[in-house]
Design an enzyme around this catalytic site. Structure first.
Site, PDB file in Angstrom:
ATOM      1  N   TYR A 115       0.829  -1.212   0.000  1.00 24.61           N
ATOM      2  CA  TYR A 115       0.000   0.000   0.000  1.00 24.61           C
ATOM      3  C   TYR A 115       0.863   1.262   0.000  1.00 24.61           C
ATOM      4  O   TYR A 115       0.665   2.168  -0.818  1.00 24.61           O
ATOM      5  CB  TYR A 115      -0.928  -0.009   1.212  1.00 24.61           C
ATOM      6  CG  TYR A 115      -1.939   1.116   1.194  1.00 24.61           C
ATOM      7  CD1 TYR A 115      -3.082   1.046   0.400  1.00 24.61           C
ATOM      8  CD2 TYR A 115      -1.747   2.260   1.967  1.00 24.61           C
ATOM      9  CE1 TYR A 115      -4.007   2.079   0.378  1.00 24.61           C
ATOM     10  CE2 TYR A 115      -2.674   3.296   1.952  1.00 24.61           C
ATOM     11  CZ  TYR A 115      -3.791   3.201   1.152  1.00 24.61           C
ATOM     12  OH  TYR A 115      -4.699   4.229   1.127  1.00 24.61           O
ATOM     13  N   LYS A 175       1.158   4.095  -3.092  1.00 16.75           N
ATOM     14  CA  LYS A 175       0.763   5.494  -2.942  1.00 16.75           C
ATOM     15  C   LYS A 175       1.946   6.433  -3.164  1.00 16.75           C
ATOM     16  O   LYS A 175       1.769   7.563  -3.661  1.00 16.75           O
ATOM     17  CB  LYS A 175       0.141   5.718  -1.564  1.00 16.75           C
ATOM     18  CG  LYS A 175      -1.195   5.006  -1.367  1.00 16.75           C
ATOM     19  CD  LYS A 175      -2.239   5.421  -2.422  1.00 16.75           C
ATOM     20  CE  LYS A 175      -3.598   4.800  -2.147  1.00 16.75           C
ATOM     21  NZ  LYS A 175      -4.638   5.194  -3.141  1.00 16.75           N
TER      22      LYS A 175
END
Length: 254
Positions: free
Chosen positions: A172, A176
């Site tokens: 994650y 990002k």
């Protein structure tokens, strides 16, 4: 065909959570909103809910990992309204939060397919429609966890994590961080076109991705994305903002 004064917006991953709240917020601002969702049943249900509130919201099937579905979505928008004023790349996923050294590579690939490659696919496919707008806006829904500066310093200016604590989630966080770099790259390409490109960390919002442990509502998390999607010509580009209760939000370090 809708009027030239009505903004046309597309929100990906908009059948629930922050995405639905963004679609609602844009609808309340008078936008003609396409509510993108992979699942038709959930997308239609969200459409009915928002249209019952008197909002101009329309479900559009869109799976950001399926280039054909993205192409069909762009074709429909072109045929129905001929342009796109605001693109909100909201669709995102994350796997179980494991230590980086224990994270399966397939989990990383799956997360990048949505959070990185999906954003590129949607943005490039919608770009001809955005270029027809008098005030095109692209908003990438990122996360504080994608900030390399804050990760390296283990600091959280929003106060969710105490000093010295910063989650090290391989799939994650790195997806990002890549999305943040993508934001700046597109912003630099488009600086002379009037299209503004920004990233936003909605804050610690209670959603499915964090098992609803967040402290903000989806509506609170949607405020800055809606603001960035409707910026005036004097608005920023290549900025990374988050919710802090102020009118224009707080800038984060990349």
């Amino acid at each position: 065909m809708i009027s030239d004064s009505t903004r046309v917006a597309l929100v990906t991953g908009a059948n629930r959570g922050i995405g639905r709240a963004i679609a609602r917020g844009l609808g309340k601002r008078g936008c003609h909103v396409y509510l993108g969702a992979r699942d038709e049943g959930r997308g239609r249900a969200a459409e009915r809910e928002l249209r019952a509130e008197g909002l101009d919201v329309h479900f559009i099937r869109l799976d950001v990992t399926d280039e054909f579905s993205v192409t069909l979505a762009a074709k429909r928008i072109e045929e129905e309204v001929g342009r796109l004023d605001s693109l909100v790349n909201n669709a995102g996923i994350g796997g179980p939060p494991l230590p980086p050294s224990q994270t399966p590579i397939e989990q990383v690939r799956r997360t990048f397919e949505t959070n990185v490659f999906g954003v590129i696919t949607v943005t490039n496919t919608m770009m001809p429609l955005l270029r027809r707008s008098a005030a095109g806006r692209i908003v990438n829904v990122s996360s504080l966890l994608g900030s390399l500066r804050h990760a390296a310093d283990r600091t959280d200016p929003t106060g969710v994590f105490p000093p010295g604590v910063f989650p090290a989630v391989l799939d994650y966080n790195t997806s990002k961080a890549a999305l943040n770099a993508i934001t700046v790259t597109y912003a630099n390409e488009l600086r002379d076109t009037g299209i503004l490109v920004n990233a936003v960390s909605p804050g610690f919002v209670a959603t499915d991705i964090n098992d609803h442990r967040g402290v903000l509502t989806p509506e609170q998390g949607a405020r800055i994305p809606v603001l960035l999607a409707t910026l005036g010509d004097d608005g920023p580009t290549a900025a990374f903002l988050t919710e802090d209760g102020t009118p224009t939000g707080r800038r984060l370090e990349w």
